[in-house]
Design an enzyme around this catalytic site. Structure first.
Site, PDB file in Angstrom:
ATOM      1  N   SER A  66      49.249 108.607 -35.605  1.00  0.00           N
ATOM      2  CA  SER A  66      48.481 108.183 -34.438  1.00  0.00           C
ATOM      3  C   SER A  66      48.620 106.669 -34.347  1.00  0.00           C
ATOM      4  O   SER A  66      48.263 105.960 -35.305  1.00  0.00           O
ATOM      5  CB  SER A  66      47.019 108.588 -34.616  1.00  0.00           C
ATOM      6  N   GLU A  67      49.158 106.151 -33.226  1.00  0.00           N
ATOM      7  CA  GLU A  67      49.567 104.737 -33.246  1.00  0.00           C
ATOM      8  C   GLU A  67      48.401 103.755 -33.341  1.00  0.00           C
ATOM      9  O   GLU A  67      48.617 102.589 -33.621  1.00  0.00           O
ATOM     10  CB  GLU A  67      50.478 104.393 -32.066  1.00  0.00           C
ATOM     11  N   ASN A  68      47.180 104.241 -33.115  1.00  0.00           N
ATOM     12  CA  ASN A  68      46.039 103.348 -33.307  1.00  0.00           C
ATOM     13  C   ASN A  68      45.689 103.162 -34.787  1.00  0.00           C
ATOM     14  O   ASN A  68      44.744 102.444 -35.091  1.00  0.00           O
ATOM     15  CB  ASN A  68      44.823 103.835 -32.516  1.00  0.00           C
ATOM     16  N   GLY A  69      46.465 103.786 -35.690  1.00  0.00           N
ATOM     17  CA  GLY A  69      46.330 103.359 -37.072  1.00  0.00           C
ATOM     18  C   GLY A  69      46.124 104.381 -38.166  1.00  0.00           C
ATOM     19  O   GLY A  69      45.399 104.111 -39.122  1.00  0.00           O
ATOM     20  N   SER A 107      51.018 100.113 -38.320  1.00  0.00           N
ATOM     21  CA  SER A 107      51.286 101.319 -37.529  1.00  0.00           C
ATOM     22  C   SER A 107      52.593 101.174 -36.760  1.00  0.00           C
ATOM     23  O   SER A 107      53.405 102.102 -36.697  1.00  0.00           O
ATOM     24  CB  SER A 107      50.124 101.559 -36.563  1.00  0.00           C
TER      25      SER A 107
END
Lengths: 219, 221
Positions: free
Chosen positions: B50-53, B90
């Site tokens: 998940s690119e938010n981390g 990320s």
């Protein structure tokens, strides 16, 4: 050195025309109380650096809605229709930056680097006006560092020296924004004594944190 | 897993699922791509980034944690073995080639592997978010989209007209009608979806494409 401050004291950090960066991803990991203090301070013409402009009523969104922002630098504005409206009406400048590039530009700003080279955006509108360099046969864009006068961070826990621990996906942009501003203010849910956070668990060292606001105002 | 595929999105998601291998690190775009895990066969487990981390994105179980959302901002869960990190890390994962595969929706894709999915000038300018980094850095880029736009026009073009998300970045295009692979020789029609004939695909595709060996064989038999 006492780093603990009240919300009223936070207000004194803000002035017109200032550059401010704020942590958060769609409001998650954004220090909502510090954003409220910024609204209270009634300053205008802010340059805002944040991943996104969140929503009308949360995250950094209210700063846009209340016309405090002159320019926003973000990767995504789609969840706050007011940002798009002000952009199209020419009321506010919007610089859209790919999310990974935005993160790296802030990192560069805090790391003493003159910028970063990224392949992201090559062949798209993102490359317009930027220097392109070829390294070992691959094209990269030179993306310049970003800094701000104030960084507003959110962490779960701090000790009184400012050592921080983040919670879940609320970490996002906060740790590297801590290096990229002249004044760094953090909002925390929980404050503990120095020594209570194991040095191995510290995610952002307290030397980077100037002021700590404890949510609810208690110590 | 046998499921009835009742609408185009399900057909697309189920076909994309066949591209995922056990152990792959996968980033799924918002919308249709998030349906893909529903169609993974037993024994194929992927790790969602998940690119938010974080890695280990999972369904929401139990109480909502306001600090735990997916890249669409929706409350989510994290599976055992998952890990959180900041946005620099990320995107190091994403840009550095540590994500095996990304599945993204598209407004347009073309025969040169270009993708446009982040803005419609004058109409929709939400921003690119993490999409440009994903198409640049993921080892494999799959575009999962319906074959035609709402007005019936082809979304698979000779050349994208909308501003690009990435140039020459697409590996595979999966629609409810067909599967195309972008190769150095050009766009190759790899498969027709079940019950779809070649004439329909020709009629509904603006791009020039080569008929791949598998489709040729089917036509002969």
């Amino acid at each position: 050195m006492n780093k603990i401050i009240s919300l009223d004291e936070v207000t004194s950090f803000f002035k017109d025309g200032m550059s401010i960066m704020a942590g958060g991803f769609m409001g998650v990991g954004t220090p909502e109380d510090l954003v409220s203090a910024l609204l209270e301070a009634d300053v205008k013409d802010i340059t805002l650096i944040a991943n996104d402009t969140a929503f009308i009523e949360s995250g950094v969104g209210p700063l846009i809605v209340n016309h405090r922002v002159k320019k926003v630098i973000a990767s995504h504005i789609g969840t706050n229709p007011e940002t798009g409206r002000q952009m199209i009406a020419g009321e506010m400048e919007v610089e859209l930056v790919p999310q990974g590039t935005l993160a790296e530009r802030v990192r560069a700003g805090g790391a003493g680097l003159g910028g970063i080279l990224t392949p992201t955006g090559v062949g798209t509108v993102v490359e317009e006006g930027k220097e392109k360099l070829t390294v070992d046969g691959r094209e990269y864009l030179l993306e310049k560092p970003l800094r701000a006068e104030v960084a507003l961070l959110k962490a779960y826990k701090a000790d009184k020296s400012g050592n921080l621990v983040y919670h879940r996906s609320a970490r996002n942009f906060n740790p590297f924004m801590a290096l990229a501003a002249d004044h760094v203010i953090v909002q925390v849910e929980k404050l503990v004594e120095v020594g209570e956070i194991d040095p191995d668990e510290v995610m952002t060292p307290g030397i980077l944190i100037d002021k700590i606001y404890v949510q609810g105002g208690s110590q | 897993m046998v499921q009835t595929l009742v609408n185009p999105k399900q057909v697309i998601a189920a076909r994309v699922a066949k591209e995922l291998k056990d152990g792959d690190v996968v980033n799924l775009g918002i919308g249709l791509p998030t349906m893909v895990p529903n169609y993974l066969p037993d024994g194929v487990n992927v790790i969602l980034q998940s690119e938010n981390g974080y890695v280990g994105l999972g369904p929401l179980e139990g109480e909502i944690d306001p600090d735990l959302v997916n890249a669409g901002g929706q409350p989510s869960g994290i599976l055992p073995g998952g890990a959180f990190f900041d946005s620099v890390f990320s995107f190091e994962l994403i840009r550095g080639g540590h994500v095996d595969l990304t599945v993204l929706g598209g407004l347009e894709a073309d025969q040169k592997g270009n993708l446009a999915n982040w803005m419609v000038p004058g109409k929709m300018v939400p921003g690119m978010g993490g999409a440009m980094d994903l198409v640049t850095g993921a080892k494999k880029v799959i575009v999962a989209m319906e074959h035609s736009a709402k007005n019936g026009s082809s979304k698979i073009l000779e050349e994208c007209r909308l501003p690009l998300t990435g140039k020459g970045v697409v590996d595979l295009i999966v629609t409810e009608l067909a599967v195309f692979r972008v190769t150095e020789e050009g766009l190759v029609l790899e498969e027709l979806q079940e019950g779809v004939n070649l004439e329909t695909v020709k009629e509904k595709t603006e791009a020039t494409f080569i008929i791949g060996p598998r489709v040729s064989l089917e036509l002969i038999s």
